[in-house]
Design a protein around this motif. Structure first.
Motif, PDB file in Angstrom:
ATOM      1  N   SER A  61      -4.504 -14.082  11.091  1.00  0.00           N
ATOM      2  CA  SER A  61      -5.084 -12.857  10.479  1.00  0.00           C
ATOM      3  C   SER A  61      -5.895 -11.995  11.417  1.00  0.00           C
ATOM      4  CB  SER A  61      -5.664 -13.004   9.305  1.00  0.00           C
ATOM      5  OG  SER A  61      -6.868 -13.611   9.326  1.00  0.00           O
ATOM      6  N   ASP A  62      -6.454 -12.468  12.556  1.00  0.00           N
ATOM      7  CA  ASP A  62      -7.442 -11.532  13.171  1.00  0.00           C
ATOM      8  C   ASP A  62      -6.577 -10.642  13.976  1.00  0.00           C
ATOM      9  OD1 ASP A  62      -9.822 -12.317  12.109  1.00  0.00           O
ATOM     10  OD2 ASP A  62     -10.157 -13.981  13.747  1.00  0.00           O
ATOM     11  N   LEU A  63      -5.303 -11.552  14.500  1.00  0.00           N
ATOM     12  CA  LEU A  63      -4.595 -10.887  15.483  1.00  0.00           C
ATOM     13  C   LEU A  63      -3.765  -9.739  14.345  1.00  0.00           C
ATOM     14  CD1 LEU A  63      -3.018 -13.451  17.588  1.00  0.00           C
ATOM     15  CD2 LEU A  63      -4.664 -11.731  18.235  1.00  0.00           C
ATOM     16  N   LEU A  64      -3.329 -10.004  13.241  1.00  0.00           N
ATOM     17  CA  LEU A  64      -2.530  -8.858  12.718  1.00  0.00           C
ATOM     18  C   LEU A  64      -3.344  -7.934  12.210  1.00  0.00           C
ATOM     19  CD1 LEU A  64      -0.417 -11.396  10.257  1.00  0.00           C
ATOM     20  CD2 LEU A  64       0.126  -9.872  12.117  1.00  0.00           C
ATOM     21  N   SER A  65      -4.841  -7.969  12.076  1.00  0.00           N
ATOM     22  CA  SER A  65      -5.821  -7.026  11.917  1.00  0.00           C
ATOM     23  C   SER A  65      -5.588  -5.793  13.108  1.00  0.00           C
ATOM     24  CB  SER A  65      -7.021  -7.367  11.741  1.00  0.00           C
ATOM     25  OG  SER A  65      -7.769  -7.740  12.953  1.00  0.00           O
ATOM     26  N   LEU A  66      -5.256  -6.211  14.235  1.00  0.00           N
ATOM     27  CA  LEU A  66      -4.927  -5.183  15.291  1.00  0.00           C
ATOM     28  C   LEU A  66      -3.934  -4.209  15.006  1.00  0.00           C
ATOM     29  CD1 LEU A  66      -5.277  -7.346  18.453  1.00  0.00           C
ATOM     30  CD2 LEU A  66      -6.942  -5.674  17.722  1.00  0.00           C
ATOM     31  N   LEU A  67      -2.677  -4.938  14.417  1.00  0.00           N
ATOM     32  CA  LEU A  67      -1.622  -3.930  13.923  1.00  0.00           C
ATOM     33  C   LEU A  67      -2.315  -3.124  12.741  1.00  0.00           C
ATOM     34  CD1 LEU A  67       1.188  -3.196  14.152  1.00  0.00           C
ATOM     35  CD2 LEU A  67       1.843  -5.065  12.591  1.00  0.00           C
ATOM     36  N   GLU A  68      -3.058  -3.693  11.756  1.00  0.00           N
ATOM     37  CA  GLU A  68      -3.189  -2.890  10.760  1.00  0.00           C
ATOM     38  C   GLU A  68      -4.210  -1.933  11.001  1.00  0.00           C
ATOM     39  OE1 GLU A  68      -5.122  -5.970   8.378  1.00  0.00           O
ATOM     40  OE2 GLU A  68      -3.383  -6.460   7.440  1.00  0.00           O
ATOM     41  N   GLY A  69      -5.104  -2.132  11.934  1.00  0.00           N
ATOM     42  CA  GLY A  69      -6.107  -1.159  12.642  1.00  0.00           C
ATOM     43  C   GLY A  69      -5.213   0.003  13.249  1.00  0.00           C
ATOM     44  N   TRP A  70      -4.136  -0.308  13.999  1.00  0.00           N
ATOM     45  CA  TRP A  70      -3.441   0.797  14.621  1.00  0.00           C
ATOM     46  C   TRP A  70      -2.617   1.637  13.602  1.00  0.00           C
ATOM     47  CZ3 TRP A  70      -2.298   3.563  18.780  1.00  0.00           C
ATOM     48  CH2 TRP A  70      -0.781   4.166  18.825  1.00  0.00           C
ATOM     49  N   ILE A  71      -2.244   0.989  12.679  1.00  0.00           N
ATOM     50  CA  ILE A  71      -1.406   1.811  11.531  1.00  0.00           C
ATOM     51  C   ILE A  71      -2.748   2.806  10.978  1.00  0.00           C
ATOM     52  CG2 ILE A  71      -0.384   1.785   9.365  1.00  0.00           C
ATOM     53  CD1 ILE A  71       0.787  -0.983  10.542  1.00  0.00           C
ATOM     54  N   ALA A  72      -3.506   2.255  10.653  1.00  0.00           N
ATOM     55  CA  ALA A  72      -4.809   3.061   9.862  1.00  0.00           C
ATOM     56  C   ALA A  72      -5.253   4.310  10.967  1.00  0.00           C
ATOM     57  CB  ALA A  72      -5.773   1.966   9.480  1.00  0.00           C
ATOM     58  N   ASN A  73      -5.468   4.003  11.847  1.00  0.00           N
ATOM     59  CA  ASN A  73      -5.782   4.956  13.184  1.00  0.00           C
ATOM     60  C   ASN A  73      -4.664   6.023  13.329  1.00  0.00           C
ATOM     61  OD1 ASN A  73      -8.202   3.720  13.572  1.00  0.00           O
ATOM     62  ND2 ASN A  73      -7.504   2.676  15.270  1.00  0.00           N
ATOM     63  N   LEU A  74      -3.446   5.707  13.053  1.00  0.00           N
ATOM     64  CA  LEU A  74      -2.331   6.474  13.364  1.00  0.00           C
ATOM     65  C   LEU A  74      -2.514   7.611  12.079  1.00  0.00           C
ATOM     66  CD1 LEU A  74       0.841   4.872  14.815  1.00  0.00           C
ATOM     67  CD2 LEU A  74      -0.800   6.566  15.908  1.00  0.00           C
TER      68      LEU A  74
END
Length: 146
Positions: A108-121
């Motif tokens: 889930s820590d690694l998946l939070s990287l993807l979630e952060g990327w989507i949120a930043n975009l």
């Protein structure tokens, strides 16, 4: 934390102000130190043809996921690093494999990287920064009357 196989990751130290394209859908760049600035740039026949327009800063501990180009595109996204930036470049397959192989808590820590990327975009797209309603493309050796 688990480590990635050697063939699926590499540490990069990009030179500041040397843009590179993020239109590499099979790559993920994790910002280990420093920052990465993303810009929209007009392109003609694959060559950058305009000034860079900043739209997002990616901080240490965040990631940039490569995006596919939309066929014949007129705009591209390039990244430039700030001084002393270090990036871990990971293949998307290697990233996915790592997520599947880890315990759910660590994955889930690694998946939070993807979630952060989507949120930043999403935040960058919803920015209230004023977009020019009219602009004139300037050509070398031309005169612009205002």
């Amino acid at each position: 934390m688990a480590t990635l196989p050697d063939e699926s990751s590499r540490l990069l130290e990009p030179e500041p102000n040397h843009p590179f394209s993020i239109h590499v859908p099979e790559s993920v760049w994790i910002v280990k130190s420093g920052k990465l600035d993303l810009f929209l740039v007009r392109s003609i026949d694959g060559e950058l043809a305009s000034a860079r327009n900043h739209f997002l800063r990616v901080e240490q501990g965040s990631a940039v996921f490569g995006i596919a180009s939309g066929g014949r595109r007129e705009n591209t996204i390039v990244a430039t690093a700030t001084p002393n930036t270090r990036l871990l470049c990971v293949s998307r397959d290697g990233f996915s494999e790592l997520v599947r192989s880890l315990s759910p808590e660590i994955a889930s820590d690694l998946l939070s990287l993807l979630e952060g990327w989507i949120a930043n975009l999403g935040s960058a797209a919803a920015s209230t920064a004023a977009i020019p309603k009219y602009f004139a493309e300037l050509e070398a050796d031309s005169i612009l009357d205002v």
